[in-house]
Motif scaffolding. Structure first.
Motif, PDB file in Angstrom:
ATOM      1  N   ALA A   1       0.996  -1.023  -0.297  1.00 44.79           N
ATOM      2  CA  ALA A   1       0.247  -0.432  -0.544  1.00 44.79           C
ATOM      3  C   ALA A   1       0.794   0.928   0.017  1.00 44.79           C
ATOM      4  O   ALA A   1       0.676   2.566  -0.923  1.00 44.79           O
ATOM      5  N   VAL A   2       2.016   1.410   0.346  1.00 47.07           N
ATOM      6  CA  VAL A   2       3.147   2.811   1.344  1.00 47.07           C
ATOM      7  C   VAL A   2       3.924   2.442  -0.533  1.00 47.07           C
ATOM      8  O   VAL A   2       3.592   4.114  -1.034  1.00 47.07           O
ATOM      9  N   LEU A   3       4.214   1.362  -0.990  1.00 46.28           N
ATOM     10  CA  LEU A   3       5.363   1.717  -2.203  1.00 46.28           C
ATOM     11  C   LEU A   3       4.405   1.708  -3.265  1.00 46.28           C
ATOM     12  O   LEU A   3       4.273   2.717  -4.030  1.00 46.28           O
ATOM     13  N   VAL A   4       2.803   1.669  -3.411  1.00 40.09           N
ATOM     14  CA  VAL A   4       2.345   2.004  -4.243  1.00 40.09           C
ATOM     15  C   VAL A   4       1.837   3.281  -4.609  1.00 40.09           C
ATOM     16  O   VAL A   4       2.079   4.134  -5.341  1.00 40.09           O
ATOM     17  N   ASN A   5       1.609   4.187  -3.237  1.00 41.21           N
ATOM     18  CA  ASN A   5       1.411   5.738  -3.358  1.00 41.21           C
ATOM     19  C   ASN A   5       2.719   6.212  -3.487  1.00 41.21           C
ATOM     20  O   ASN A   5       2.397   7.828  -3.768  1.00 41.21           O
ATOM     21  N   VAL A   6       3.934   5.744  -2.713  1.00 44.79           N
ATOM     22  CA  VAL A   6       5.285   6.923  -3.427  1.00 44.79           C
ATOM     23  C   VAL A   6       5.786   6.583  -4.584  1.00 44.79           C
ATOM     24  O   VAL A   6       6.164   7.806  -5.404  1.00 44.79           O
ATOM     25  N   TYR A   7       5.653   5.500  -5.392  1.00 42.02           N
ATOM     26  CA  TYR A   7       5.348   5.912  -6.489  1.00 42.02           C
ATOM     27  C   TYR A   7       4.628   6.758  -7.175  1.00 42.02           C
ATOM     28  O   TYR A   7       5.149   6.779  -7.949  1.00 42.02           O
ATOM     29  N   ALA A   8       3.397   6.206  -6.679  1.00 39.14           N
ATOM     30  CA  ALA A   8       3.000   7.924  -7.587  1.00 39.14           C
ATOM     31  C   ALA A   8       3.108   9.378  -7.569  1.00 39.14           C
ATOM     32  O   ALA A   8       3.486  10.265  -7.696  1.00 39.14           O
ATOM     33  N   MET A   9       2.949   9.318  -6.203  1.00 40.90           N
ATOM     34  CA  MET A   9       3.705  10.726  -5.044  1.00 40.90           C
ATOM     35  C   MET A   9       4.760  10.757  -6.835  1.00 40.90           C
ATOM     36  O   MET A   9       5.272  12.203  -7.070  1.00 40.90           O
ATOM     37  N   VAL A  10       5.568  10.345  -6.597  1.00 43.61           N
ATOM     38  CA  VAL A  10       7.275  10.349  -7.406  1.00 43.61           C
ATOM     39  C   VAL A  10       6.631  10.174  -8.373  1.00 43.61           C
ATOM     40  O   VAL A  10       7.505  11.315  -9.319  1.00 43.61           O
ATOM     41  N   ASP A  11       6.207   9.649  -9.540  1.00 40.67           N
ATOM     42  CA  ASP A  11       5.806   9.898 -10.652  1.00 40.67           C
ATOM     43  C   ASP A  11       5.491  10.550 -10.818  1.00 40.67           C
ATOM     44  O   ASP A  11       5.918  11.539 -12.109  1.00 40.67           O
ATOM     45  N   ALA A  12       4.424  11.690  -9.938  1.00 40.81           N
ATOM     46  CA  ALA A  12       3.507  13.081 -10.475  1.00 40.81           C
ATOM     47  C   ALA A  12       4.856  13.839 -10.318  1.00 40.81           C
ATOM     48  O   ALA A  12       4.986  15.090 -10.661  1.00 40.81           O
ATOM     49  N   TYR A  13       5.894  13.517  -8.811  1.00 46.72           N
ATOM     50  CA  TYR A  13       7.322  15.042  -9.178  1.00 46.72           C
ATOM     51  C   TYR A  13       7.423  14.928 -10.911  1.00 46.72           C
ATOM     52  O   TYR A  13       8.075  15.836 -11.155  1.00 46.72           O
ATOM     53  N   SER A  14       8.398  13.812 -10.758  1.00 40.32           N
ATOM     54  CA  SER A  14       9.163  13.776 -11.720  1.00 40.32           C
ATOM     55  C   SER A  14       8.134  14.314 -13.013  1.00 40.32           C
ATOM     56  O   SER A  14       8.921  15.629 -14.419  1.00 40.32           O
ATOM     57  N   VAL A  15       7.082  13.680 -13.334  1.00 39.03           N
ATOM     58  CA  VAL A  15       5.500  14.750 -14.623  1.00 39.03           C
ATOM     59  C   VAL A  15       6.260  16.381 -14.416  1.00 39.03           C
ATOM     60  O   VAL A  15       6.241  16.677 -15.747  1.00 39.03           O
ATOM     61  N   GLN A  16       5.977  17.300 -13.168  1.00 41.01           N
ATOM     62  CA  GLN A  16       6.016  17.732 -13.439  1.00 41.01           C
ATOM     63  C   GLN A  16       7.957  18.834 -13.477  1.00 41.01           C
ATOM     64  O   GLN A  16       7.630  19.878 -14.204  1.00 41.01           O
ATOM     65  N   MET A  17       8.338  18.493 -13.286  1.00 38.06           N
ATOM     66  CA  MET A  17       9.918  18.723 -13.532  1.00 38.06           C
ATOM     67  C   MET A  17       9.936  18.008 -14.712  1.00 38.06           C
ATOM     68  O   MET A  17      11.016  19.115 -15.074  1.00 38.06           O
ATOM     69  N   VAL A  18      10.599  17.205 -15.328  1.00 43.10           N
ATOM     70  CA  VAL A  18      11.221  17.341 -16.958  1.00 43.10           C
ATOM     71  C   VAL A  18       9.543  17.133 -17.879  1.00 43.10           C
ATOM     72  O   VAL A  18       9.888  16.574 -19.126  1.00 43.10           O
ATOM     73  N   GLY A  19       8.120  17.029 -17.715  1.00 40.99           N
ATOM     74  CA  GLY A  19       7.214  16.590 -18.614  1.00 40.99           C
ATOM     75  C   GLY A  19       6.872  17.796 -19.408  1.00 40.99           C
ATOM     76  O   GLY A  19       7.372  18.699 -18.764  1.00 40.99           O
ATOM     77  N   GLU A  20       5.722  17.854 -20.832  1.00 40.09           N
ATOM     78  CA  GLU A  20       6.041  18.814 -20.957  1.00 40.09           C
ATOM     79  C   GLU A  20       5.763  19.820 -20.593  1.00 40.09           C
ATOM     80  O   GLU A  20       4.062  19.396 -19.932  1.00 40.09           O
ATOM     81  N   SER A  21       5.502  21.015 -21.163  1.00 38.98           N
ATOM     82  CA  SER A  21       5.122  22.444 -20.361  1.00 38.98           C
ATOM     83  C   SER A  21       3.887  22.479 -21.318  1.00 38.98           C
ATOM     84  O   SER A  21       3.061  24.092 -20.139  1.00 38.98           O
ATOM     85  N   GLY A  22       3.897  23.316 -21.994  1.00 44.35           N
ATOM     86  CA  GLY A  22       3.121  23.636 -22.939  1.00 44.35           C
ATOM     87  C   GLY A  22       4.343  25.650 -23.852  1.00 44.35           C
ATOM     88  O   GLY A  22       3.619  25.503 -24.301  1.00 44.35           O
ATOM     89  N   TYR A  23       5.665  25.481 -22.994  1.00 42.32           N
ATOM     90  CA  TYR A  23       6.402  26.726 -23.044  1.00 42.32           C
ATOM     91  C   TYR A  23       6.877  25.905 -24.308  1.00 42.32           C
ATOM     92  O   TYR A  23       7.986  25.580 -24.355  1.00 42.32           O
ATOM     93  N   VAL A  24       7.698  26.901 -24.756  1.00 41.49           N
ATOM     94  CA  VAL A  24       9.235  26.747 -25.883  1.00 41.49           C
ATOM     95  C   VAL A  24       9.631  27.310 -25.180  1.00 41.49           C
ATOM     96  O   VAL A  24      10.020  28.178 -24.382  1.00 41.49           O
ATOM     97  N   ASP A  25      11.443  26.483 -25.525  1.00 41.05           N
ATOM     98  CA  ASP A  25      12.549  26.437 -25.328  1.00 41.05           C
ATOM     99  C   ASP A  25      12.852  27.015 -23.267  1.00 41.05           C
ATOM    100  O   ASP A  25      12.965  27.961 -23.322  1.00 41.05           O
ATOM    101  N   GLU A  26      12.198  26.231 -21.902  1.00 42.83           N
ATOM    102  CA  GLU A  26      11.934  26.683 -21.460  1.00 42.83           C
ATOM    103  C   GLU A  26      13.271  27.214 -20.556  1.00 42.83           C
ATOM    104  O   GLU A  26      13.599  28.562 -19.491  1.00 42.83           O
ATOM    105  N   PRO A  27      14.844  26.428 -21.338  1.00 41.15           N
ATOM    106  CA  PRO A  27      16.075  27.207 -20.743  1.00 41.15           C
ATOM    107  C   PRO A  27      16.133  28.740 -21.130  1.00 41.15           C
ATOM    108  O   PRO A  27      17.013  29.317 -20.129  1.00 41.15           O
ATOM    109  N   SER A  28      15.195  29.106 -21.815  1.00 37.13           N
ATOM    110  CA  SER A  28      15.280  30.462 -22.593  1.00 37.13           C
ATOM    111  C   SER A  28      14.780  31.945 -21.333  1.00 37.13           C
ATOM    112  O   SER A  28      14.552  32.591 -21.526  1.00 37.13           O
ATOM    113  N   LEU A  29      14.348  31.019 -20.975  1.00 37.93           N
ATOM    114  CA  LEU A  29      12.302  31.872 -19.600  1.00 37.93           C
ATOM    115  C   LEU A  29      12.857  32.049 -18.993  1.00 37.93           C
ATOM    116  O   LEU A  29      14.164  31.172 -17.858  1.00 37.93           O
ATOM    117  N   VAL A  30      12.593  33.519 -18.193  1.00 34.64           N
ATOM    118  CA  VAL A  30      13.046  33.628 -16.775  1.00 34.64           C
ATOM    119  C   VAL A  30      12.230  34.472 -16.535  1.00 34.64           C
ATOM    120  O   VAL A  30      11.597  35.572 -16.972  1.00 34.64           O
TER     121      VAL A  30
END
Length: 418
Positions: A29-58
């Motif tokens: 039970a804990v493992l599934v929820n931890v995996y889901a939380m970490v997966d959600a975080y990774s999507v936020q960090m590296v997933g597509e954002s909709g913004y073009v060329d993120e490194p150029s934005l400040v």
């Protein structure tokens, strides 16, 4: 053939088996929820954002260097300061485009700029409102970000005026994400429809963008809107850097541009705070609390996995030790080492399966608590499948040594008295 013997063994070691099943259930039970939380975080960090060329934005934050009131003279001075700051940024080498963006910097902490809101259709009551990240928008905000407009039109100079607050007198034009449009208007075109903010302020949808990620977790990170308006007491700006002038070492050039920007804005007044951040830095700083939470629950999950593995090893070792003579008799009657291996492996995996079943119920309850408390970490079927496979793997590895010992028991042990 195996199952009747296995259930007979379970009855003889009822207490130890039940304890191991409970351990497996909690761990799963804990493992599934931890995996889901970490997966959600990774999507936020590296997933597509909709913004073009993120490194150029400040994103730039300029904290007020004097106390500003809402009287006409003070507001006029503040608007003049905003225009001077915009001119400084545009004149900085390496800067391609600038937009005033109070509550309009993607991934900026909404607690600090007040852009968390709720939104609903004009024909719905307050209970139908959904979370929404509300950004203010200047004429060039969407083009600067590079978001893709898939329906309707962009803001024009006629849409954007000076306002006190986006949620009370911004607009009346707004542009929303496709995910939000599909949720609010599933059976009709969103463009031309009216929506209502938590404050009761009514806006008209003039456009829909494909994607514009916000600071919140799925699915709310897709529910974003841009409302026309230049906030008079603005503190935030969006800047796109010019890659064409940066050469091959863009990151090095970006650091120099940021340093130059910071210096020029600081020289305007030494009584205010100047903060220049890349979108990656904004993500890390504003998702940092989730890193801490994920680390804590991840450590708990690792501890539970270790305890479960040790419990599995101990239970299997005890079971085999107690049945040494029985194994010897089976060997004397013709049972092969492969038979012994298969029998105890199936017995071990059966305990894991019996633990995963109640673990599903615990998983659902724990996930509900996490979603209500933190708003992210919704699990999906792949999380369940992968974690179940992992639990079987842990059980298999933990039981290997005792099973190999059982395979080495000689048929001669059957002739010894115990």
């Amino acid at each position: 053939m195996y199952l009747s013997d296995i259930f007979s063994t379970f009855r003889q070691s009822f207490g130890g088996t039940i304890l191991l099943i409970i351990q497996v259930a909690f761990t799963f039970a804990v493992l599934v929820n931890v995996y889901a939380m970490v997966d959600a975080y990774s999507v936020q960090m590296v997933g597509e954002s909709g913004y073009v060329d993120e490194p150029s934005l400040v994103g730039i934050t300029l904290r007020p260097y004097n106390k500003v009131s809402n009287d006409t003279e003070a507001v006029g001075q503040w608007r003049n300061q905003i225009e001077r700051d915009l001119a400084i940024m545009r004149a900085t080498p390496g800067v391609k485009e600038v937009a005033l963006a109070h509550a309009g910097v993607p991934f900026m902490n909404p607690i600090g700029v007040g852009n968390f809101d709720e939104i609903r259709r004009v024909d719905q009551d307050q209970s139908s409102s959904v979370p929404n990240t509300r950004y203010s928008a200047d004429v060039n905000t969407l083009s600067l970000l590079g978001v893709e407009l898939i329906a309707g039109r962009d803001f024009t100079a006629a849409d954007v005026r000076w306002i006190n607050a986006t949620d009370s007198d911004g607009g009346p034009a707004t542009i929303i994400t496709k995910t939000l449009a599909d949720l609010l208007f599933p059976d009709q075109e969103a463009v031309g429809q009216q929506v209502v903010l938590r404050s009761g302020h009514v806006l008209t949808v003039i456009g829909v963008v494909k994607l514009a990620k916000a600071v919140y977790w799925a699915p709310y990170d897709d529910y974003a809107s841009f409302t026309a308006g230049r906030v008079q007491l603005n503190e935030n700006y969006l800047v796109r850097l010019d890659r064409s002038q940066a050469g091959l070492d863009f990151l090095g050039a970006r650091a120099e541009i940021i340093q130059n920007l910071t210096q020029r804005l600081s020289d305007e007044s030494d009584e205010r705070e100047v903060k220049v951040e890349t979108l990656a830095e904004l993500k890390k700083s504003n998702l940092g609390r989730y890193i801490i939470i994920n680390s804590i629950v991840g450590a708990v999950a690792l501890l539970l996995i270790l305890v479960t593995a040790l419990g599995n090893y101990g239970q299997m070792s005890y079971t085999i030790l107690k049945r040494t003579k029985q194994i010897g008799i089976r060997r004397a009657l013709g049972a092969t080492r492969q038979y012994v291996f298969n029998y105890f492996l199936i017995e071990n995996l059966a305990v894991t399966l019996l633990g995963i079943v109640p673990g599903m119920v615990l998983m659902l309850g724990l996930n509900s608590v996490i979603l209500n408390a933190m708003g992210y970490g919704q699990f999906h079927i792949q999380h369940i499948v992968i974690c179940a496979a992992f639990m079987f793997l842990v059980s298999f590895i933990a039981a290997l040594l005792p099973i190999f010992k059982a395979m080495q028991i000689s048929p001669a042990i059957a002739t010894k008295t115990v």
